[in-house]
Design an enzyme around this catalytic site. Structure first.
Site, mmCIF file in Angstrom:
data_model
loop_
_atom_site.group_PDB
_atom_site.id
_atom_site.type_symbol
_atom_site.label_atom_id
_atom_site.label_comp_id
_atom_site.label_asym_id
_atom_site.label_seq_id
_atom_site.Cartn_x
_atom_site.Cartn_y
_atom_site.Cartn_z
ATOM 1 C CB SER A 7 -12.844 22.696 35.852
ATOM 2 O OG SER A 7 -12.054 23.867 35.785
ATOM 3 N NE ARG A 8 -11.533 25.724 29.266
ATOM 4 C CZ ARG A 8 -11.540 26.825 28.545
ATOM 5 N NH1 ARG A 8 -10.970 26.834 27.348
ATOM 6 N NH2 ARG A 8 -12.105 27.920 28.999
ATOM 7 C CE LYS B 187 -25.012 36.468 40.709
ATOM 8 N NZ LYS B 187 -24.342 37.677 40.178
ATOM 9 C CG ASP C 123 -22.008 39.129 37.946
ATOM 10 O OD1 ASP C 123 -22.378 38.124 37.315
ATOM 11 O OD2 ASP C 123 -21.439 39.056 39.059
#
Length: 306
Positions: free
Chosen positions: A35-36, A88, A166
């Site tokens: 992760s950044r 998902k 979503d």
């Protein structure tokens, strides 16, 4: 055998669901994060996937990044021979799903496209009860407050972010699990805020396997009580899955009422697939969303602001 896993994308869903599920499962060990912006205390951290694949430990990869960037990461991990688990929705497009399936087969790697709502406690029981019964109709009502459940997640309102689909695809994943077969989109209305690229509401009319009607009502600006319900009318009574599939009632009599345990079940399934050297990729919920966008009528609504 303990399966080492690297978690890619340390955002809300990773912290809320993936990290606790991995920690509670003796079959997995979290050996790296990618992760950044985020990390997990005590776990080696990498700023990007290329660095992890080059210098990190040999481990399966669980991708919790948005679908707009997920496919390229999955293809890189598969090319490196890593088993891959996908949050998902599986990808931003059906073509991306096909590309990942081909890549997994070529690498001999496991690819698991997860649908966490299918692991809700009432779903399997609902599927079993509906099997063999004549379905007359089904109705999905999935209404929630985006500001409550997705604070600060601007990517959801950009292209490939899905908007109200979503959460809505969670309902579709349940629908296609309990009533398997071809679901055909007949009509759709998608409501877009004038300043956003994805819809905040949608109504979709489907024909389920065998021709029964299915109505889908999605809203991302719901105030007050939140609704995550699916009702199915049959020749033997009315089945209702509520609370996102956690509760099951038939003709008003509750059959299942359990706390959610979706992500631990997903990781157990991932372990089964890895050990069997198999994949599990079902794009049917994504296909319904794609078809709704293809034929849907677009309506413009007032601007949306967080």
């Amino acid at each position: 055998m303990t399966i080492p896993v690297a978690l890619v994308g340390i955002g809300k869903i990773a912290r809320d669901q993936h990290v606790p599920a991995i920690a509670a499962d003796p079959g997995f060990e979290l050996v790296a994060t990618v992760s950044r912006h985020g990390s997990v205390e005590g776990v080696p951290a990498f700023a990007d996937l290329d660095a992890f694949l080059a210098d990190g430990p040999q481990a399966a990869v669980s991708l919790c990044v948005p679908p707009s960037v997920r496919t390229e990461m999955a293809l890189a991990a598969l090319a490196a021979g890593r088993d891959v688990m996908l949050e998902k929705p599986t990808a931003a497009t059906l073509g991306e799903v096909e590309a990942m399936v081909v890549a997994a087969e070529a690498a001999g790697a496991t690819l698991f496209a997860t649908w966490h709502s299918r692991e809700a406690p009432g779903v399997a029981a609902a599927r079993d009860w509906l099997n063999g019964r004549r379905i007359e109709s089904a109705a999905v009502v999935w209404k929630e407050d985006v500001r409550r459940w997705h604070p600060g997640q601007a990517w959801i309102r950009e292209p490939a972010g899905f908007g109200v689909f979503d959460p809505g695809i969670n309902a579709l994943s349940i629908l296609t699990a309990i009533l398997p077969g071809a679901h055909r989109v007949e009509a759709a209305t998608l409501v877009f805020p004038e300043n956003r690229q994805t819809p905040v509401a949608a109504q979709v009319s489907l024909r389920g396997p065998g021709g029964f009607p299915v109505s889908v009502d999605l809203d991302w600006l719901q105030q007050g009580p939140q609704s995550w319900d699916i009702a199915v009318e049959t020749d033997a009574g009315r089945l209702v899955l509520s609370h996102g599939g956690a509760r099951l009632a038939i003709d008003g009599v509750e059959r299942v009422a359990e706390a959610e345990a979706e992500y631990p079940r997903l990781y157990r399934r991932f372990a089964e697939l890895v050990r069997a050297r198999e994949s599990d990729v079902d794009a049917s919920p994504l296909r319904i969303v794609a078809d709704a966008f293809l034929i849907g009528r677009r309506e413009i609504a007032a601007p949306f602001f967080d």
